[in-house]
Design a protein around this motif. Sequence first.
Motif, short mmCIF file in Angstrom:
data_model
loop_
_atom_site.label_atom_id
_atom_site.label_comp_id
_atom_site.label_asym_id
_atom_site.label_seq_id
_atom_site.Cartn_x
_atom_site.Cartn_y
_atom_site.Cartn_z
N THR A 199 0.86 -1.19 0.00
CA THR A 199 0.00 0.00 0.00
C THR A 199 0.89 1.23 0.00
N LEU A 200 0.87 1.96 -1.11
CA LEU A 200 1.76 3.11 -1.30
C LEU A 200 0.93 4.37 -1.51
N LEU A 201 1.42 5.47 -0.98
CA LEU A 201 0.77 6.76 -1.17
C LEU A 201 1.40 7.49 -2.35
N VAL A 202 0.54 7.97 -3.25
CA VAL A 202 0.98 8.90 -4.28
C VAL A 202 0.75 10.28 -3.67
N GLY A 203 1.76 10.81 -3.02
CA GLY A 203 1.61 12.04 -2.25
C GLY A 203 2.06 13.26 -3.03
N GLU A 204 1.76 14.43 -2.49
CA GLU A 204 2.16 15.69 -3.11
C GLU A 204 2.48 16.69 -2.01
N ASN A 205 2.83 17.92 -2.42
CA ASN A 205 3.24 18.94 -1.47
C ASN A 205 2.34 18.99 -0.24
N GLY A 206 1.05 19.05 -0.49
CA GLY A 206 0.09 19.30 0.59
C GLY A 206 0.15 18.28 1.71
N VAL A 207 0.11 17.00 1.37
CA VAL A 207 0.02 15.97 2.42
C VAL A 207 1.36 15.65 3.05
N ILE A 208 2.46 15.95 2.34
CA ILE A 208 3.79 15.64 2.86
C ILE A 208 4.44 16.84 3.51
N ALA A 209 4.42 18.00 2.84
CA ALA A 209 5.23 19.13 3.29
C ALA A 209 4.48 20.24 4.01
N THR A 210 3.21 20.45 3.71
CA THR A 210 2.50 21.60 4.29
C THR A 210 1.39 21.22 5.26
N ALA A 211 1.06 19.94 5.34
CA ALA A 211 -0.10 19.54 6.14
C ALA A 211 0.03 19.92 7.61
N ARG A 212 1.24 19.76 8.18
CA ARG A 212 1.39 20.05 9.61
C ARG A 212 1.23 21.54 9.92
N ALA A 213 1.45 22.39 8.91
CA ALA A 213 1.27 23.83 9.12
C ALA A 213 -0.17 24.26 8.95
N VAL A 214 -1.02 23.33 8.48
CA VAL A 214 -2.40 23.69 8.12
C VAL A 214 -3.43 23.01 9.03
N PHE A 215 -3.19 21.74 9.36
CA PHE A 215 -4.15 20.97 10.15
C PHE A 215 -3.68 20.87 11.60
N ALA A 216 -4.53 21.33 12.52
CA ALA A 216 -4.18 21.31 13.94
C ALA A 216 -4.10 19.89 14.49
N SER A 217 -4.92 18.99 13.98
CA SER A 217 -4.94 17.61 14.48
C SER A 217 -4.78 16.65 13.31
N LEU A 218 -3.64 16.66 12.69
CA LEU A 218 -3.36 15.78 11.56
C LEU A 218 -3.33 14.33 12.04
N PRO A 219 -4.05 13.42 11.36
CA PRO A 219 -4.13 12.04 11.85
C PRO A 219 -2.90 11.18 11.53
N TYR A 220 -1.82 11.80 11.13
CA TYR A 220 -0.58 11.07 10.87
C TYR A 220 0.57 12.07 10.95
N ASP A 221 1.76 11.57 11.15
CA ASP A 221 2.97 12.38 11.13
C ASP A 221 3.72 12.02 9.85
N PRO A 222 3.84 12.97 8.89
CA PRO A 222 4.47 12.62 7.61
C PRO A 222 5.86 12.02 7.75
N GLU A 223 6.63 12.51 8.70
CA GLU A 223 8.00 12.02 8.85
C GLU A 223 8.06 10.67 9.54
N ARG A 224 7.20 10.48 10.54
CA ARG A 224 7.25 9.24 11.33
C ARG A 224 6.45 8.10 10.68
N ASP A 225 5.29 8.43 10.11
CA ASP A 225 4.34 7.41 9.68
C ASP A 225 4.38 7.09 8.20
N LEU A 226 5.17 7.83 7.42
CA LEU A 226 5.25 7.58 5.97
C LEU A 226 6.72 7.47 5.57
#
Length: 320
Positions: free
Chosen positions: A87-114
Amino acid sequence: MRRRSLLLGAAALPGLSRMAAAQDLPAGPIRLVVGFAPGGGIDSFARILARRAQDLTGRAFVVDNRPGAGGTIAAAHVARSAPDGTTLLVGENGVIATARAVFASLPYDPERDLAPVSLCVVQSVLCCARPTVATDLPGLIAAARARPGALSYASAGAGNPTHLFAADFARRAGIEAVHVPYRGGSQMVASVLAGETAFGFFSAASALPQVRNGGLAALAVGDEQPAPLLPDVPPAGRVLPGFTFAFWYGINAAGGTPAPLVAALSTTIGTALRHPETRSSLEAQGLKVAATGPSDYAAFAAAETLRWSEVARLAGVTPE
């Protein structure tokens, strides 16, 4: 030496290469999870990649669309999946690089969980306006300065890269403009064409048809050099030094996926992306093949996260 030469020659044979690649991949179908609906740019990219990877390996690569919440639903799904490489994510800027600056309660940590697998492609982005507003970047800046706060710009959602590109532009240019968020690129284009907004930052693929028919004026490209599809459009950095912007797509596995498996996936994806027919198809959409390894992708994503988090902070984007 003769044995080594024979092995090297055999490895170049398509059939043997296919067998070796397939043996290194995880068992069962490999799903490429896309966080947006079918028909968009990232979905088109995923399907081109899936077809070529399947042709090269003889294994099933399936695109799985899971739209919603700016792609974070798909990212969270992959983050929670088994770390077995299927199971692989086809990710882009938003979900990898900017999500933590936008969502207060992101359901994943891009660095730890992906787990980074490969930075696949980079897509040129155009700053475009209605021709009646401006026909070049200095003209847009002058129009905004003449009427502070009167011009508005479209984005694909609050905190989306298109929002942050415009916010960075406004800060660098010293202008005031009103942000009007929409739900996607097609709505952004329609809003500028209809006069609801004055300008925006669009993927080359979504803007090109309207630029060519005169509906939009391409003011600048975010690349450091003119883009091949629009060689007459100058880079934004010529007016605002250091100002660059682009979309990018990468592949991530679930965090904890074994390194040898990540490496095998990265090799397969890189081979698929560098195939001449694949490269040609992607370049026709304004996509430049990167096909990096996992470590280079990790370093790139970290730098992008740092940069755009700072842009969001300076622009006053509040996590929600």
